[in-house]
Scaffold this active site. Sequence first.
Site, PDB file in Angstrom:
ATOM      1  N   LYS A   5      -6.222   4.768   8.593  1.00  0.00           N
ATOM      2  CA  LYS A   5      -5.157   5.556   7.981  1.00  0.00           C
ATOM      3  C   LYS A   5      -5.512   7.037   7.956  1.00  0.00           C
ATOM      4  CE  LYS A   5      -3.210   2.013   4.900  1.00  0.00           C
ATOM      5  NZ  LYS A   5      -3.204   1.478   3.527  1.00  0.00           N
TER       6      LYS A   5
ATOM      7  N   SER B 273       0.800  -1.228   0.000  1.00  0.00           N
ATOM      8  CA  SER B 273       0.000   0.000   0.000  1.00  0.00           C
ATOM      9  C   SER B 273       0.833   1.278   0.000  1.00  0.00           C
ATOM     10  CB  SER B 273      -0.985   0.001   1.179  1.00  0.00           C
ATOM     11  OG  SER B 273      -0.353   0.389   2.357  1.00  0.00           O
TER      12      SER B 273
END
Lengths: 190, 190, 190, 190, 190, 190
Positions: F139, F96
């Site tokens: 996140k 990611s």
Amino acid sequence: YRYDIIEGENEIGVTTGLAWTIVGGDTLFIETTCVPGTGRLVLTGQLGEVMQESAKAGISYIRSIADKLGIQEDFYKTQDLHIHIPEGATPKDGPSAGVTMCTAIISTLTNKPVRKNVAMTGEITLRGKVLPVGGIREKVLAAYRAGITKILLPADNERDIDDIPANVRKKIEFVLIKTVDDALEHALVK
Amino acid sequence: YRYDIIEGENEIGVTTGLAWTIVGGDTLFIETTCVPGTGRLVLTGQLGEVMQESAKAGISYIRSIADKLGIQEDFYKTQDLHIHIPEGATPKDGPSAGVTMCTAIISTLTNKPVRKNVAMTGEITLRGKVLPVGGIREKVLAAYRAGITKILLPADNERDIDDIPANVRKKIEFVLIKTVDDALEHALVK
Amino acid sequence: YRYDIIEGENEIGVTTGLAWTIVGGDTLFIETTCVPGTGRLVLTGQLGEVMQESAKAGISYIRSIADKLGIQEDFYKTQDLHIHIPEGATPKDGPSAGVTMCTAIISTLTNKPVRKNVAMTGEITLRGKVLPVGGIREKVLAAYRAGITKILLPADNERDIDDIPANVRKKIEFVLIKTVDDALEHALVK
Amino acid sequence: YRYDIIEGENEIGVTTGLAWTIVGGDTLFIETTCVPGTGRLVLTGQLGEVMQESAKAGISYIRSIADKLGIQEDFYKTQDLHIHIPEGATPKDGPSAGVTMCTAIISTLTNKPVRKNVAMTGEITLRGKVLPVGGIREKVLAAYRAGITKILLPADNERDIDDIPANVRKKIEFVLIKTVDDALEHALVK
Amino acid sequence: YRYDIIEGENEIGVTTGLAWTIVGGDTLFIETTCVPGTGRLVLTGQLGEVMQESAKAGISYIRSIADKLGIQEDFYKTQDLHIHIPEGATPKDGPSAGVTMCTAIISTLTNKPVRKNVAMTGEITLRGKVLPVGGIREKVLAAYRAGITKILLPADNERDIDDIPANVRKKIEFVLIKTVDDALEHALVK
Amino acid sequence: YRYDIIEGENEIGVTTGLAWTIVGGDTLFIETTCVPGTGRLVLTGQLGEVMQESAKAGISYIRSIADKLGIQEDFYKTQDLHIHIPEGATPKDGPSAGVTMCTAIISTLTNKPVRKNVAMTGEITLRGKVLPVGGIREKVLAAYRAGITKILLPADNERDIDDIPANVRKKIEFVLIKTVDDALEHALVK
Ligand SMILES: [Ca+2]
Ligand SMILES: [Ca+2]
Ligand SMILES: [Ca+2]
Ligand SMILES: [Ca+2]
Ligand SMILES: [Ca+2]
Ligand SMILES: [Ca+2]
Ligand SMILES: [Ca+2]
Ligand SMILES: [Ca+2]
Ligand SMILES: [Ca+2]
Ligand SMILES: [Ca+2]
Ligand SMILES: [Ca+2]
Ligand SMILES: [Ca+2]
């Protein structure tokens, strides 16, 4: 053993770091040499993976500011660099010797001696920033026992100074550093 | 076996070290050769990771003082160096053969023979300092049985000499060494 | 299988060694070739780490006396050397084939055939000394079964000859060797 | 699958080997290519360590007789050699494809096609000798099912031919081989 | 996720493969790039050992017919080739993407786009043959869900087409392929 | 620690990524340097295998569009590239950070600073596409706590924005990106 006592002249390429082990704090000496070669990097003294990466980050940082430091830009292919940490049978790891290794390498590459009375600890980044580390209390006590009189600590570890016994605290000068540059300022003989 | 008895002429490139194993002390011979090549280093005799690092630290130290030793600075790319320790099936490890390996390599590179009656033990650092090691009593007894008459010990191991039986102690000359230089002084034939 | 019977002409680069396994002694053939190349060393036949180190020690010894043997000093960079020990699926290890491998390589590099009736065993050191090994009784019996008539043993294994059955002992000529030189004396066709 | 049926023209660089697995015998195709390159050797098809060593022994043997075979001696640095054995997901190991791999490589390097009706098995040594292998009965049955009409077997496996069912035995021509040379004689199209 | 839907223009260097996992069939995209370099091959996307070998077999096949494909024979030392298969955290293995990887690489090296509506599966050999693979039913269903209209299958998988639901079977064109050549014929834009 | 707070000037070669760990979301800084060298790539900060592959895919993508980005095509052999992610003792993995690493490298190679207020996440493919990733909610919260005001998310993660608390959502600008190009558009100072 007497080996742990700081003594003798200021030397080129040798810095005093601070380790935090299961049995308490300890001083450790980072030794570096640089000889004509082909750009090899040798890391000895049972350094773990994180510590080896830390050394590599330091070297890349040095290469990125070689010009400013007055270091020949092509040392990565004309010199062999060796970093050794006695006592060779003791496994060592972690990022906290980053600033200590980086300072030792710069001392070797610039031929500037390191002040014998200074010890330091701190992770470094590829940009030369100094990040906080653990075990400050134990590390400072070990440095004190070894005869160190000035300790460079990451600025973000400022609050940890409070945990150090007062009698030790007043015999040691603490310098809070934010960058490798700050460390060089206090550790290298001008 | 007779192999463990020290005998014959002084040789170039061969030193006598002292090992400390589960079954007691033992002598071990460090053999080195140096032939025209491309700078390869070969380590054989089932040397563990710490022992291999110890050999590398010794070589870097030698390179950093090549000039002073009268060794050609570029041997690292024009010579192949082989360090072997018989008996090849026995695993060996630890930093205590540092000064022994370093002395053997210098003997090879300078073509100076090593005195047959001398054995030695001690970790070395990248600066050529000699650090204390363990098992002094057992090591000295093994050297005595093998016919050694002079043993070089790290200065920081001085107090361990007291543990050696008096009858052995008076038949062996002990030399306390602080540096590789001290070892060369006593081990190499001038 | 007939393969284990020693037969045919003396060959260059092939020696007969003696192995000591769980199921008794066995002969093994060391095959070597040397072709123009770039100095690569290939070891095949499932040789363990100790056996590979043993081959490397032998090669370094040969390089250190290349001149005396009449071998071109630069073979380490102009020739590729391959050492193979059939039967390729059987793992082999230990230092006892040292003298056998060393003799096979010298045969290849000097183009001197090896006497077909000779087998040998012994660890070698970097100085070309031959050290004692185990399993002498079983090894000799296997050599006898294979048709060998002369066996080279390490001088320090002399006392092990007593354990060999008398009927075998009187059909085989034993030569005690102290160095690789002794082995060459008896194994190579002059 | 039809894939296992031998069909089509004689091809360069492809030989038919015989494998012995837990579920019985099987044929396997050794495919080789050789293209201008830098002397790399690539081995694919999930070959185990013993099988890879076997391929390397074959290549060293070929290099040692390159002259005799009419192969350019420097192919080891001007050509890249690839040995692949489908079916790529099946692990394969052992020394018994030695002669089959060696023959395929020689076919590629000499541009001589391999006879489609021939299969072979046998360990090879560095001198090009063919050693006996196991599973002859199962291997022959698999070759028979795949349409093979001629099988090359190690001379030392002669007695194993008795175990093959008579109806199969009379439909297949068996050739006992002692060397790689014998295999080339029967497998390559002249 | 929309990512699995086939859409957009025909692209160079990208093919659609079919995977067979524990949770059913899936499409996977093989991405390749080729840039001036030194002949390095980089394989990413968590490809297992068999899949990596499969890629290498494809590259050797391409090198052996470079001339015929109009590819510069020396690309193995003047170009760097990268094969990547998203989604990068998912381990992938097996030989069944052989023809898909091989086609993607040829597309990159010849600058010919790949038809977006085509997917394919099949192990390849070093001679460019296409071998049968497993999971045809699940793979075809996944391709159908992703919008694929034409699927290239190994000829030896012909009988597996019967297992595909009729409604899917009539919306997809199946092409049976025996060689990489057959795949190029149907997958590359002329 | 103050280290996690975003502050200071826009910098070249440094981007802010978003990690998803067992204890919640976290920001991480990707640091890159590029110095004259021989084309080495160094990855430090305890990056796992998938993350290292992700960095390599990014670099190959950059090489394939070097011309368009105004980067010298031969940087792969004239520059050494180092990617480091503090905090060096914390293992990091997953695909990611692909777009974050790729953007940092492009910033270094083009000398364009990265906007300090921007963070990003997303897997990238060899074609520069951005694929969806997990942990968006955690996140984003971590980025918010660190002082980030603009977050670049993969277009396929659009629906995950709904899960973010409204008070956070209205203080942060979200940009949905489909390609590395989209990321550069918003992250680099023009
Ligand atoms: Ca200490
Ligand atoms: Ca270790
Ligand atoms: Ca001994
Ligand atoms: Ca070992
Ligand atoms: Ca045997
Ligand atoms: Ca093995
Ligand atoms: Ca088969
Ligand atoms: Ca494997
Ligand atoms: Ca998918
Ligand atoms: Ca893996
Ligand atoms: Ca953090
Ligand atoms: Ca790790």
